[in-house]
Design a protein around this motif. Structure first.
Motif, PDB file in Angstrom:
ATOM      1  N   GLN A 216      21.613   3.147 -10.856  1.00  0.00           N
ATOM      2  CA  GLN A 216      21.474   2.178  -9.769  1.00  0.00           C
ATOM      3  C   GLN A 216      20.383   2.604  -8.786  1.00  0.00           C
ATOM      4  OE1 GLN A 216      23.673   2.389  -6.393  1.00  0.00           O
ATOM      5  NE2 GLN A 216      22.627   0.572  -5.624  1.00  0.00           N
ATOM      6  N   GLY A 280      23.678  -4.258  -4.399  1.00  0.00           N
ATOM      7  CA  GLY A 280      25.118  -4.505  -4.376  1.00  0.00           C
ATOM      8  C   GLY A 280      25.889  -3.906  -5.532  1.00  0.00           C
ATOM      9  N   LEU A 281      25.204  -3.233  -6.458  1.00  0.00           N
ATOM     10  CA  LEU A 281      25.906  -2.628  -7.595  1.00  0.00           C
ATOM     11  C   LEU A 281      26.912  -1.591  -7.112  1.00  0.00           C
ATOM     12  CD1 LEU A 281      22.945  -2.078 -10.095  1.00  0.00           C
ATOM     13  CD2 LEU A 281      24.865  -3.645 -10.406  1.00  0.00           C
ATOM     14  N   LYS A 282      28.089  -1.636  -7.685  1.00  0.00           N
ATOM     15  CA  LYS A 282      29.115  -0.666  -7.322  1.00  0.00           C
ATOM     16  C   LYS A 282      28.923   0.628  -8.093  1.00  0.00           C
ATOM     17  CE  LYS A 282      32.481  -4.309  -6.344  1.00  0.00           C
ATOM     18  NZ  LYS A 282      33.776  -4.921  -6.714  1.00  0.00           N
ATOM     19  N   LYS A 283      29.536   1.680  -7.600  1.00  0.00           N
ATOM     20  CA  LYS A 283      29.423   2.985  -8.239  1.00  0.00           C
ATOM     21  C   LYS A 283      29.883   2.892  -9.692  1.00  0.00           C
ATOM     22  CE  LYS A 283      30.538   7.817  -7.306  1.00  0.00           C
ATOM     23  NZ  LYS A 283      31.291   8.750  -6.454  1.00  0.00           N
ATOM     24  N   LYS A 284      29.077   3.433 -10.597  1.00  0.00           N
ATOM     25  CA  LYS A 284      29.335   3.458 -12.031  1.00  0.00           C
ATOM     26  C   LYS A 284      29.157   2.104 -12.710  1.00  0.00           C
ATOM     27  CE  LYS A 284      32.566   7.358 -11.708  1.00  0.00           C
ATOM     28  NZ  LYS A 284      33.864   7.900 -12.105  1.00  0.00           N
ATOM     29  N   GLU A 285      28.741   1.069 -11.938  1.00  0.00           N
ATOM     30  CA  GLU A 285      28.470  -0.243 -12.543  1.00  0.00           C
ATOM     31  C   GLU A 285      27.069  -0.222 -13.162  1.00  0.00           C
ATOM     32  OE1 GLU A 285      28.201  -4.988 -11.324  1.00  0.00           O
ATOM     33  OE2 GLU A 285      28.647  -3.478  -9.803  1.00  0.00           O
TER      34      GLU A 285
END
Length: 307
Positions: A216, A280-285
């Protein structure tokens, strides 16, 4: 190995000592020629006598990427005068040189095409759990060169893996501990380890703040690069400091102060959408590489349709 004042001979390669192609923080690149394949090559060598040089990291990664298009091909590695030498594909001019030559922003269609090519390279890297960690215009080259002519003109090549690291989605909190032995030895043995840093202009806010890099954060660097190409600047592009750390702190402050509306002002809404999605990517996404490519392809179509 044979040597005189003008060249070094190694196997079927001749290395021209006075034909310097480029110079980075850790390495210098010379022109060479492969007599067996009758093609020009690039020879990188370490500027210092590291116990494990950045070229060991680079050669290890390039061998993993051997069957993937868009990366320089590893040809050979040898040690001479206690320095590491790596022989690779001779690439065309980097995007910084092209950008500086024209002294004006590229057109939207060209920038989108660059973006698509870079996304393909980043997805290929991340699939094998490797982070480049130094995405910038000078590490992106247009085509390859052979006998003075540019070949593979339709591709952008990602180069320079001296700062690369591995990444583990399952346990990204410990990703920096997941390096293989080459990476561990290099990062543990290079003198003044704090000097190993990426480019501040395109570095993600999280990495600036000392967080571990991940796909990310690398995609955030990517979108900053695209915004820079479109606007010919970034809010923090001209910031200077007394030293690297001072400059970094000033850039962090600028990141915190600048609102997204200002950063994205005047950009096509498709680029703003990609930016917002990446941020806006979440952690590990996992990033939506192909989705972003499709958006850029649509923007190319709309741009060419209008003209």
């Amino acid at each position: 190995i044979k040597e005189n004042e003008n060249y070094i001979l190694f196997r079927n390669f001749v290395i021209y000592k006075k034909k310097i192609l480029g110079e980075g923080s850790f390495t210098k690149t010379l022109l060479g020629y492969d007599y067996e394949k009758e093609e020009d090559v690039a020879i990188k060598f370490s500027k210092l006598n590291y116990k494990i040089s950045p070229l060991v990291v680079e050669s290890s990664i390039l061998q993993k990427l051997e069957k993937i298009k868009g990366f320089p091909k590893y040809k050979a590695m040898f040690k001479y005068n206690n320095l590491d030498f790596v022989i690779e594909t001779l690439l065309g001019p980097d995007l910084k040189k092209i950008f500086d030559f024209y002294k004006q922003p590229f057109d939207i269609s060209s920038i989108c095409q660059i973006g698509i090519k870079v996304l393909i390279k980043l997805e290929a890297l991340h699939k094998i759990n490797i982070l480049h960690n130094d995405l910038k215009l000078s590490n992106l080259a247009w085509g390859t060169i052979n006998n003075g002519k540019i070949e593979n003109k339709r591709d952008i090549f990602l180069l320079d893996f001296g700062l690369a690291s591995t990444y583990n989605y399952i346990n990204d909190d410990n990703c920096c501990k997941k390096k293989n032995s080459y990476y561990k030895k290099f990062y543990n043995n290079v003198e003044a380890n704090n000097n190993i840093k990426g480019n501040l202009k395109f570095m993600s806010k999280q990495v600036l703040l000392g967080k571990n890099p991940n796909p990310q954060t690398e995609l955030e660097s990517f979108i900053y690069l695209i915004i820079y190409l479109l606007k010919n600047t970034l809010p923090w592009a001209g910031i200077k400091g007394k030293n690297y750390e001072d400059k970094k702190m000033k850039i962090i402050h600028c990141h915190q102060k600048i609102k997204n509306e200002i950063l994205c002002k005047g950009l096509p809404y498709q680029i703003i959408f990609i930016y917002n999605d990446i941020i806006g990517l979440k952690k590990k996404e996992k990033p939506k590489y192909k989705y972003y490519q499709k958006i850029l392809e649509d923007l190319i179509y709309l741009t060419e349709f209008k003209t």
